[in-house]
Design a protein around this motif. Structure first.
Motif, PDB file in Angstrom:
ATOM      1  N   LEU A  14       0.819  -1.214   0.000  1.00 45.92           N
ATOM      2  CA  LEU A  14       0.000   0.000   0.000  1.00 45.92           C
ATOM      3  C   LEU A  14       0.854   1.265   0.000  1.00 45.92           C
ATOM      4  N   TYR A  15       2.057   1.208   0.598  1.00 46.08           N
ATOM      5  CA  TYR A  15       2.930   2.389   0.620  1.00 46.08           C
ATOM      6  C   TYR A  15       3.325   2.839  -0.784  1.00 46.08           C
ATOM      7  N   PRO A  16       3.926   1.970  -1.608  1.00 47.33           N
ATOM      8  CA  PRO A  16       4.281   2.433  -2.960  1.00 47.33           C
ATOM      9  C   PRO A  16       3.066   2.773  -3.820  1.00 47.33           C
ATOM     10  N   LEU A  17       1.948   2.068  -3.618  1.00 41.53           N
ATOM     11  CA  LEU A  17       0.746   2.376  -4.397  1.00 41.53           C
ATOM     12  C   LEU A  17       0.233   3.775  -4.064  1.00 41.53           C
ATOM     13  N   ALA A  18       0.248   4.136  -2.779  1.00 43.25           N
ATOM     14  CA  ALA A  18      -0.175   5.483  -2.376  1.00 43.25           C
ATOM     15  C   ALA A  18       0.775   6.527  -2.947  1.00 43.25           C
ATOM     16  N   LEU A  19       2.063   6.232  -2.920  1.00 46.26           N
ATOM     17  CA  LEU A  19       3.061   7.159  -3.459  1.00 46.26           C
ATOM     18  C   LEU A  19       2.884   7.338  -4.968  1.00 46.26           C
ATOM     19  N   VAL A  20       2.652   6.254  -5.680  1.00 45.86           N
ATOM     20  CA  VAL A  20       2.421   6.321  -7.128  1.00 45.86           C
ATOM     21  C   VAL A  20       1.186   7.167  -7.426  1.00 45.86           C
ATOM     22  N   SER A  21       0.125   6.987  -6.646  1.00 43.54           N
ATOM     23  CA  SER A  21      -1.103   7.761  -6.852  1.00 43.54           C
ATOM     24  C   SER A  21      -0.859   9.246  -6.664  1.00 43.54           C
ATOM     25  N   ILE A  22      -0.122   9.593  -5.614  1.00 44.14           N
ATOM     26  CA  ILE A  22       0.164  11.007  -5.346  1.00 44.14           C
ATOM     27  C   ILE A  22       1.006  11.605  -6.473  1.00 44.14           C
ATOM     28  N   ILE A  23       2.051  10.894  -6.878  1.00 46.21           N
ATOM     29  CA  ILE A  23       2.940  11.396  -7.932  1.00 46.21           C
ATOM     30  C   ILE A  23       2.186  11.564  -9.249  1.00 46.21           C
ATOM     31  N   CYS A  24       1.359  10.585  -9.618  1.00 46.96           N
ATOM     32  CA  CYS A  24       0.598  10.675 -10.873  1.00 46.96           C
ATOM     33  C   CYS A  24      -0.338  11.874 -10.853  1.00 46.96           C
ATOM     34  N   ASN A  25      -1.032  12.085  -9.734  1.00 49.14           N
ATOM     35  CA  ASN A  25      -1.959  13.206  -9.649  1.00 49.14           C
ATOM     36  C   ASN A  25      -1.219  14.542  -9.754  1.00 49.14           C
ATOM     37  N   ILE A  26      -0.081  14.651  -9.085  1.00 45.66           N
ATOM     38  CA  ILE A  26       0.699  15.892  -9.154  1.00 45.66           C
ATOM     39  C   ILE A  26       1.211  16.118 -10.573  1.00 45.66           C
ATOM     40  N   MET A  27       1.689  15.056 -11.225  1.00 42.46           N
ATOM     41  CA  MET A  27       2.198  15.188 -12.597  1.00 42.46           C
ATOM     42  C   MET A  27       1.111  15.644 -13.565  1.00 42.46           C
ATOM     43  N   LEU A  28      -0.141  15.247 -13.319  1.00 33.62           N
ATOM     44  CA  LEU A  28      -1.239  15.643 -14.197  1.00 33.62           C
ATOM     45  C   LEU A  28      -1.463  17.156 -14.210  1.00 33.62           C
ATOM     46  N   PHE A  29      -0.984  17.849 -13.186  1.00 34.21           N
ATOM     47  CA  PHE A  29      -1.094  19.311 -13.151  1.00 34.21           C
ATOM     48  C   PHE A  29      -0.099  19.981 -14.103  1.00 34.21           C
ATOM     49  N   PHE A  30       0.844  19.213 -14.616  1.00 30.52           N
ATOM     50  CA  PHE A  30       1.900  19.783 -15.452  1.00 30.52           C
ATOM     51  C   PHE A  30       1.993  19.067 -16.804  1.00 30.52           C
ATOM     52  N   PRO A  31       0.932  19.206 -17.644  1.00 30.53           N
ATOM     53  CA  PRO A  31       1.003  18.575 -18.965  1.00 30.53           C
ATOM     54  C   PRO A  31       2.149  19.171 -19.765  1.00 30.53           C
ATOM     55  N   ASP A  32       2.757  18.368 -20.586  1.00 31.55           N
ATOM     56  CA  ASP A  32       3.915  18.773 -21.381  1.00 31.55           C
ATOM     57  C   ASP A  32       5.121  19.080 -20.481  1.00 31.55           C
ATOM     58  N   PHE A  33       5.050  18.611 -19.227  1.00 33.66           N
ATOM     59  CA  PHE A  33       6.127  18.775 -18.240  1.00 33.66           C
ATOM     60  C   PHE A  33       6.557  20.238 -18.084  1.00 33.66           C
ATOM     61  N   THR A  34       5.565  21.125 -18.092  1.00 32.61           N
ATOM     62  CA  THR A  34       5.831  22.544 -17.894  1.00 32.61           C
ATOM     63  C   THR A  34       4.802  23.115 -16.929  1.00 32.61           C
ATOM     64  N   THR A  35       5.179  24.184 -16.237  1.00 32.82           N
ATOM     65  CA  THR A  35       4.265  24.813 -15.272  1.00 32.82           C
ATOM     66  C   THR A  35       3.384  25.868 -15.921  1.00 32.82           C
ATOM     67  N   ASP A  36       3.582  26.132 -17.207  1.00 33.49           N
ATOM     68  CA  ASP A  36       2.861  27.216 -17.894  1.00 33.49           C
ATOM     69  C   ASP A  36       1.346  27.055 -17.793  1.00 33.49           C
ATOM     70  N   TYR A  37       0.854  25.855 -18.045  1.00 32.27           N
ATOM     71  CA  TYR A  37      -0.595  25.639 -18.067  1.00 32.27           C
ATOM     72  C   TYR A  37      -1.201  25.740 -16.665  1.00 32.27           C
ATOM     73  N   ALA A  38      -0.455  25.325 -15.658  1.00 31.90           N
ATOM     74  CA  ALA A  38      -0.931  25.469 -14.274  1.00 31.90           C
ATOM     75  C   ALA A  38      -1.013  26.939 -13.888  1.00 31.90           C
ATOM     76  N   GLU A  39      -0.037  27.731 -14.320  1.00 38.12           N
ATOM     77  CA  GLU A  39      -0.048  29.171 -14.026  1.00 38.12           C
ATOM     78  C   GLU A  39      -1.218  29.860 -14.722  1.00 38.12           C
ATOM     79  N   ILE A  40      -1.453  29.511 -15.993  1.00 33.18           N
ATOM     80  CA  ILE A  40      -2.573  30.103 -16.737  1.00 33.18           C
ATOM     81  C   ILE A  40      -3.891  29.710 -16.084  1.00 33.18           C
ATOM     82  N   ASP A  41      -3.993  28.456 -15.633  1.00 33.19           N
ATOM     83  CA  ASP A  41      -5.215  27.973 -14.985  1.00 33.19           C
ATOM     84  C   ASP A  41      -5.482  28.737 -13.690  1.00 33.19           C
ATOM     85  N   ARG A  42      -4.423  29.053 -12.948  1.00 29.63           N
ATOM     86  CA  ARG A  42      -4.584  29.824 -11.697  1.00 29.63           C
ATOM     87  C   ARG A  42      -5.135  31.218 -11.958  1.00 29.63           C
ATOM     88  N   GLU A  43      -4.882  31.737 -13.149  1.00 32.49           N
ATOM     89  CA  GLU A  43      -5.358  33.077 -13.507  1.00 32.49           C
ATOM     90  C   GLU A  43      -6.811  33.071 -13.960  1.00 32.49           C
TER      91      GLU A  43
END
Length: 199
Positions: A14-43
């Motif tokens: 359960l430990y690595p599965l929880a960690l994988v879930s957290i990492i995947c969800n965080i990565m989804l905030f940064f499509p194209d591996f850039t913070t640009d879209y997250a910044e635009i979304d905040r605006e």
């Protein structure tokens, strides 16, 4: 196998599965591996897929599974909670894990079905716009890679979302199974003891 040993067998994955879930969800905030879209979304301009903001991987598959994993792991220890009361409590904690896994599973399934939010165009809609072009496709876009080309920005966002939401879906399914098994194991441990000699 003793119920205490079974608890350890359940808690450790359960430990690595929880960690994988957290990492995947965080990565989804940064499509194209850039913070640009997250910044635009905040605006105030929607550029991040809505299901990502539900935090199914962080809250459901992450925190709501990690806390039960810790208790279930402690239940397996000889000198800590390895008794009928500890096993009884592990049923409740495992139930919290089930709820968290179901939440993560539901969000990931809806995210896969609706597809990503992207800047898109196709033959029917030649003017590019931000939106979810696959929202009404009932998931059929997953089998038609030609449709993936509709999304212009972020680059490869369909592959990105499909890979990460699929990973969240699989992790949530495994978490769900393990937590359900622990509920049954906890019931047996509560009724029959944990084989630790401290019942």
């Amino acid at each position: 196998m003793c119920t205490g040993a079974c608890s350890k067998f359940i808690a450790v994955p359960l430990y690595p599965l929880a960690l994988v879930s957290i990492i995947c969800n965080i990565m989804l905030f940064f499509p194209d591996f850039t913070t640009d879209y997250a910044e635009i979304d905040r605006e105030g301009v929607n550029t991040i897929t809505q299901e990502v903001k539900y935090m199914g991987g962080v809250i459901g598959g992450g925190i709501m599974v990690l806390i039960p994993a810790i208790h279930i792991h402690l239940t397996s220890a000889d000198k800590c909670c390895a008794n009928r009361c500890g096993m009884f409590l592990s049923i409740g904690f495992a139930a919290i894990g089930v709820v968290g896994a179901l939440y993560s599973l539901s969000v990931a399934a809806v995210g896969l079905a609706n597809g990503p939010l992207c800047f898109w165009r196709n033959e029917e809609n030649p003017i590019p716009q931000w939106g979810t072009p696959f929202h009404n496709s009932t998931g059929s876009y997953l089998n038609d890679r030609e449709m993936w080309k509709w999304c212009v920005l972020p680059e490869n966002v369909v592959e990105f979302n499909v890979a990460l939401f699929s990973t969240l879906l699989v992790a949530a399914c495994v978490e769900l199974v393990l937590c359900c098994i622990q509920m049954v194991n906890g019931l047996f441990g509560c009724l029959c003891g944990t084989c630790s000699g401290e019942d």
